[in-house]
Enzyme design. Sequence first.
Site, short mmCIF file in Angstrom:
data_model
loop_
_atom_site.label_atom_id
_atom_site.label_comp_id
_atom_site.label_asym_id
_atom_site.label_seq_id
_atom_site.Cartn_x
_atom_site.Cartn_y
_atom_site.Cartn_z
N CYS A 86 70.61 11.08 61.84
CA CYS A 86 70.73 12.01 60.72
C CYS A 86 71.00 11.25 59.43
CB CYS A 86 71.81 13.04 61.03
SG CYS A 86 71.68 14.53 60.03
N HIS A 194 70.59 14.90 66.81
CA HIS A 194 71.87 14.28 67.15
C HIS A 194 72.05 14.08 68.66
CE1 HIS A 194 73.95 14.61 63.21
NE2 HIS A 194 73.06 15.56 63.00
N GLU A 196 74.23 12.38 70.10
CA GLU A 196 75.67 12.34 70.43
C GLU A 196 76.25 13.75 70.59
OE1 GLU A 196 74.46 11.98 67.48
OE2 GLU A 196 75.77 12.94 66.00
#
Lengths: 227, 84
Positions: A86, A194, A196
């Site tokens: 990002c 994302h 994560e």
Amino acid sequence: MKFAVIVFPGSNCDIDMYHAIKDELGEEVEYVWHDTESLEEYDGILLPGGFSYGDYLRSGAIARFSRVMQEVVKAANDGKPVLGVCNGFQILLESGLLPGAMRRNESLSFICKPVQLKVENNQTMFTGEYELGQTITIPVAHGEGNYYCDKDTLARLKANNQIVFTYEQNPNGSLENIAGIINEKGNVLGMMPHPERAVDELLGSADGLKMFQSIVKTWREAHVVKA
Amino acid sequence: MYKVKVFVTLRESVLDPQGKAVTNSLHSLNYPEVADVRIGKYMELTIEKSDRDIDEVVNEICSKLLANPVIENYRYEVEEVVAQ
């Protein structure tokens, strides 16, 4: 394997990234402040999402000149894995470690939702644990993820198989549905979604975990001598 | 001392989603004659005189930080002023 999560003023996905590495992946990880002068002790560099320096001027434009970025470039040149997610991707673009630039989303809206990605290249140190052409679910959360590059750059990206992830349904107007690209050398990956935030079924998807597992697997194969 | 006005605009080949939204809004305000809007940035810099050529300094600043050459163009105007 020891990871660094680079923290800029305005980063806000650093804690998610740290959690993914420490608790879900089970590897060593430390927060590293943006004025750090050495990344020697780290094996992998993670640039998290957020709004570094308030996104002033352009996303990533100011973070790119912070002290630690000289060390990130060095780590990239040394062949260490560098992952930008990002805002981290935007910083990699501004720093020239990856080609292209981000425009505002076509809809002008901030988009925050899970999206389906297609794995276009699984022959990288970030994607070895995925199948080629596999569809994975990873959330996006951005206002400027509308990837752009000129025709020559796009041709090069295609010729070298540098487009690693594409959107199944383009959320932001991104050129050729591009969601993530890698450098020619194959050790710097930038992506808007994302991973994560998709490391446990409790979060709605654990598809992102394989990315981090891929990095560790590649690193172990190269660095750990079998007894 | 110099006052430098810098104008940063998206390259023509780059779609401008903001400009497009403003164009549509102007059409709905009944200005059908507005064919296009492109949104850019305007910056004012105050730069002290140095040994270096002012154009060289401004071009460097613009290409390094103020504009992203991948998607943006810039132009500038320099005006010499007396320090207050």
